[in-house]
Motif scaffolding. Sequence first.
Motif, PDB file in Angstrom:
ATOM      1  N   TYR A  54      21.414  29.973 -55.848  1.00  0.00           N
ATOM      2  CA  TYR A  54      22.577  30.783 -55.681  1.00  0.00           C
ATOM      3  C   TYR A  54      22.674  31.547 -57.435  1.00  0.00           C
ATOM      4  O   TYR A  54      22.874  32.768 -57.611  1.00  0.00           O
ATOM      5  N   TYR A  70      31.283  31.052 -55.868  1.00  0.00           N
ATOM      6  CA  TYR A  70      30.661  30.050 -55.160  1.00  0.00           C
ATOM      7  C   TYR A  70      31.441  29.312 -53.985  1.00  0.00           C
ATOM      8  O   TYR A  70      31.029  29.117 -52.977  1.00  0.00           O
ATOM      9  N   TYR A 190      19.579  36.654 -50.254  1.00  0.00           N
ATOM     10  CA  TYR A 190      21.088  36.284 -50.367  1.00  0.00           C
ATOM     11  C   TYR A 190      21.558  35.801 -48.898  1.00  0.00           C
ATOM     12  O   TYR A 190      22.357  34.903 -49.023  1.00  0.00           O
ATOM     13  N   VAL A 193      20.629  32.266 -48.865  1.00  0.00           N
ATOM     14  CA  VAL A 193      21.545  31.402 -49.733  1.00  0.00           C
ATOM     15  C   VAL A 193      22.893  31.212 -49.123  1.00  0.00           C
ATOM     16  O   VAL A 193      23.563  30.154 -49.075  1.00  0.00           O
ATOM     17  N   SER A 194      23.461  32.328 -48.708  1.00  0.00           N
ATOM     18  CA  SER A 194      24.827  32.304 -48.200  1.00  0.00           C
ATOM     19  C   SER A 194      25.110  32.240 -46.677  1.00  0.00           C
ATOM     20  O   SER A 194      26.366  31.497 -46.466  1.00  0.00           O
TER      21      SER A 194
END
Length: 287
Positions: A54, A70, A190, A193-194
């Motif tokens: 991240y 985060y 992304y 990761v998210s």
Amino acid sequence: MPTEELTESPNLGALYLKAAGTAPLRRAGRDAGLPDTEYVRSGITVDRDHLAEYNRLCGFGTRDELPITYPHITSFPLAVRLMTDRDFPFPLVGLVHVANRITRYHHVLVTDPMTQRVRLANPRRHPKGRQFDVITETSVGDRLVWTETSTYLRRSGSDESAPRPEGVSEVAAGTPTATWRLPANLGRRYAAVSGDRNPIHLSPLTAKAFGFPRTIAHGMWSKARCLATFEGRLPEACSVEVEFAKPVLLPSRVDFTERPGGSGKLFALHSASGKPHLKGRWSSEPE
């Protein structure tokens, strides 16, 4: 308010499948209410490898404290669970994330186990449809350390009599502080990761199905990337508010600009042609 304690993070893949299957059944009118359930998850720990990825993707360095954005990642599955529950009135796909405000009261260390509470609130009219908020509170022990309000819009025809939201002050395009070139695969990276695998971020074909000429960047990536430029300058206690405007098409070039503003900074992202993508501000006076 009914509270449900979850012992593990909801499975986002299963929730997205549920959202796709139930979308035709959600036909809410302008006065639709929101479910009042609150989801709570305790003992949330941070995977250091995940955090490192991240940080690389968003431009943060390696620190003992979590980046200010985060905790959004760890609470996002709870928010999606709320927005796919049976009594949620709107289809998940098609909601537009229009604004986000984060307030940090204390640093969260990478070793801190977190408790997060997520609920829906404040349904209201908007000139283009209906808005509502996803409210998240993050605690370490008995201490509230971080809160977030994510505002979503469900487009449903014009309503010129609806009040217009107050906006963040504009930062004009021109003389950027930095210029970033964003690759075509940024949305997929992304999303990995998210966990936010909205099809508008994943491929040109799925983006075109929703009216975009090609994939677009996540708004929360844009916010995180902007705040990474202030790393080391953001005070421990602060508030950061952004509004999302024109989507960032991928690949593209974007210009970042910052200006002094009150007790903090105003900042913005613009396209190479000067169109606004994001405008924001941070303040050392938590709201």
